[in-house]
Design an enzyme around this catalytic site. Structure first.
Site, PDB file in Angstrom:
ATOM      1  N   ASP A 298      19.341 -50.225  23.884  1.00 61.61           N
ATOM      2  CA  ASP A 298      20.733 -50.184  23.413  1.00 61.61           C
ATOM      3  C   ASP A 298      21.055 -48.735  23.055  1.00 61.61           C
ATOM      4  OD1 ASP A 298      23.235 -50.797  22.489  1.00 61.61           O
ATOM      5  OD2 ASP A 298      22.571 -51.619  20.585  1.00 61.61           O
TER       6      ASP A 298
ATOM      7  N   GLN B 163      27.766 -52.553  14.455  1.00 61.85           N
ATOM      8  CA  GLN B 163      28.805 -53.118  15.302  1.00 61.85           C
ATOM      9  C   GLN B 163      30.043 -53.450  14.478  1.00 61.85           C
ATOM     10  OE1 GLN B 163      28.954 -53.153  18.425  1.00 61.85           O
ATOM     11  NE2 GLN B 163      26.891 -53.245  19.289  1.00 61.85           N
TER      12      GLN B 163
ATOM     13  N   GLU C  52      12.983 -44.760  17.588  1.00 60.72           N
ATOM     14  CA  GLU C  52      14.233 -44.027  17.371  1.00 60.72           C
ATOM     15  C   GLU C  52      13.888 -42.600  16.965  1.00 60.72           C
ATOM     16  OE1 GLU C  52      17.581 -42.518  17.105  1.00 60.72           O
ATOM     17  OE2 GLU C  52      17.761 -44.685  17.442  1.00 60.72           O
TER      18      GLU C  52
ATOM     19  N   CYS D  96      27.645 -50.006  26.022  1.00 60.67           N
ATOM     20  CA  CYS D  96      28.989 -50.066  25.448  1.00 60.67           C
ATOM     21  C   CYS D  96      29.998 -49.375  26.356  1.00 60.67           C
ATOM     22  CB  CYS D  96      29.016 -49.462  24.052  1.00 60.67           C
ATOM     23  SG  CYS D  96      28.592 -47.713  23.997  1.00 60.67           S
TER      24      CYS D  96
END
EC number: 2.1.1.35
Length: 553
Positions: free
Chosen positions: A475, A376, A426, A503
């Site tokens: 996310d 971020q 992931e 986002c």
């Protein structure tokens, strides 16, 4: 703006082309950002006269899940863009043999549209029209300093209180549209409670990563290092100094200024996006709370010999360690030599100073952040976001947390001390290796990372923890996740709580709708309900924000 109309890349502004572009014609595809130009179909043999709205409606009824449609004026063909390859191939299957208003259509894969900069070099006849379009929102006669701020930080001329109020309105308008889309799937009026916008703890100079272009100023001044502003869609390559941009820190501005001074002292030319010639192309700067400053230079080798490139490296290192640039106190320098004009073929990457990563502090934890890794860009704002996640999901020592699309493990690691166990999932193996290293760095032992697709592991995990309180945090990348992931999460009925960080909420709308749509053969398991939503302002002076939506069932 509707979901289908939202797009985040330069490809939004380009004209469609059915011809095969050369590599430099689609250089924008080398960038990291999402673009549906990668996943496109061309539909031919449409009726001579047909309505755009009618075509759009028919495709939806057919089950084609597209991002956007473009129909060239007066044409009997159209272009349909998708979020990913799987949805494009499904669309291809649905459209093969389809008949629209008596015409049996022909459907094929379409090539990405041409980069606006390359196309502009071939034809200048639409300059005036494009200039007017580009300047719709801002005064074309405004000073360059204003144009740069309008491009990089569109809300710069509002007070921070006014910015938060504007974003609150933007989010509420989005949620109203989302409520309507959800209603269309389950025929029930729903309301998604909105808890407001949480402000960023730091308003100015918050960005810890910026990418600066090397180019030409508005008055043809060469070797400017800064942001492209406002006129790229018009085919004009202009770069302006970030010195007036409120979101860039003073230490980063100092690095940019000295890098500009350095390349101006060199005979090797700056890189031009118009001609695709030159050497100095881009400067990436990363900073951290722990006083790390990383520079990554993108240098196109052009016609330079190897010994000439080595000379540039040595002079750069000397300048920033013993010369005028030493005042910047740079800790890391990475020099990337690229071969082709699009800048996506790396010939050599060399660490001239320090390591390949910097160290950042998040809460009381430390993270190794490599030059290209996602982290971020507003560290203090990220702490607000992750605290919101922790408090909203009511994490405790009986909770097992699934961190889906975990990347380098930031969320899972920061929440690990608040739960019994964390499993990060992931599919990018390099990111998982980074996550494991970051967990070890912070002595986090109640966490594991799996390098795999969610559909390959979710059933096993749900079965393993069927007696535990299992919650999930999602996310994903900008475009959201494939519907298959949502279908699997829906079928995992042991997951009663799911938090979603978006986002770009518009591109995540399809995920939100699928989480809440009624049970069906495709979506087994009880639907989730959006019980609360909160925006976090990680990007002051811009319209962007992160939206956290809490789902329960």
């Amino acid at each position: 703006m509707t979901e289908e109309e939202v797009e985040t890349s330069i490809a939004d502004e380009v004209l469609e082309s059915s011809t095969e572009p050369k590599s430099e014609e689609k250089g924008y595809l080398a960038r990291d950002e999402y673009t549906s130009e990668r996943f496109k179909l061309e539909i031919n043999n449409l009726p001579k006269y047909f309505g755009f709205g009618d075509l759009k409606k028919r495709l939806k009824l057919l089950g084609v899940d597209f991002v956007k449609i473009k129909v060239p004026k007066g044409a009997t063909h159209a272009y349909v863009n998708f979020r990913n390859e799987e949805e494009r191939e499904k669309g291809l299957k649905l459209l093969t043999g389809w008949t629209f208003r008596g015409n049996r259509v022909e459907v094929t894969h379409a090539k990405p549209a041409t980069d606006i900069m390359f196309r502009q070099n071939k034809s200048k006849k639409n300059d005036n029209k494009r200039d007017r379009q580009a300047d719709n929102d801002h005064d074309p006669n405004a000073p360059d300093e204003v144009k740069i701020q309008n491009s990089a930080t569109p809300l710069w001329n509002l007070t921070y209180e006014e910015q938060l109020a504007k974003k609150s309105t933007i989010v509420q308008e989005y949620l109203k549209g989302l409520e309507q889309k959800i209603k269309e799937t389950n025929s029930k009026d729903i309301t998604i409670p909105f808890e407001g916008v949480k402000p960023s703890p730091i308003v100015d100079g918050y960005r810890t990563k910026c990418e600066f272009s090397c180019g030409k100023g508005n008055n043809d001044e060469e070797k400017i290092v800064g942001f492209r502003y406002g006129e790229y869609r018009s085919g004009i390559d202009r770069v302006g100094s970030p010195s007036v941009c409120k979101n860039v820190s003073d230490e980063m501005k100092l690095v940019v200024q000295h890098f500009q001074d350095f390349i101006r002292s060199r005979s090797s030319p700056w890189y031009s996006a118009e001609t695709h010639l030159g050497c100095w192309r881009q400067l990436t700067v990363r900073t951290s709370r722990l006083n790390y400053i990383l520079m990554m230079i993108s240098f196109c080798q052009g016609q330079l010999a190897a010994d000439e490139i080595e000379g540039e490296k040595k002079e750069l290192l000397k300048y920033f360690t013993a010369g005028s640039g030493s005042v910047c106190k740079v800790t890391n320098i990475i020099f990337n030599v690229e071969k082709n004009k699009a800048g996506n073929e790396l010939v050599q990457s060399e660490i001239l100073l320090g390591d390949s990563f910097i160290v950042e502090k998040l809460f009381d934890l430390q993270f190794h952040v490599s030059a290209k890794a996602f982290f971020q860009a507003n560290t203090q704002g990220a702490e607000v976001l992750y605290s919101l996640v922790k408090d909203s999901m009511k994490l405790d020592q009986d909770t097992v947390l699934l961190d889906i699309c975990c990347g380098t493990g930031t969320i899972g690691i920061t929440l690990a001390n608040n739960v019994k166990h964390v499993i990060g999932i992931e599919m990018i193996k390099d990111a998982v290796e980074d996550a494991k290293r970051n967990a070890q760095l912070n002595n986090i032992n109640n966490i594991e990372f799996i390098a795999d697709k969610i559909e390959n592991v979710i059933h096993k995990l749900v079965t393993k923890y069927n007696q535990q309180r299992l919650v999930a945090i999602l996310d994903p990348p900008r475009a959201g996740v494939h519907r298959k992931v949502i279908q699997i999460l829906r079928s995992a009925e042991n997951i009663k709580v799911l938090g979603y960080i978006a986002c770009n909420p518009h591109l995540a709308t399809h995920n939100f709708v699928d989480l809440t749509r009624p049970r069906s053969r495709a979506y087994q398991g009880e639907p989730f309900v959006a019980v609360t939503s909160t925006a976090v302002d990680l990007f002051p002076h811009t319209p962007h924000y992160e939206l956290f939506v809490l789902f329960q069932r």
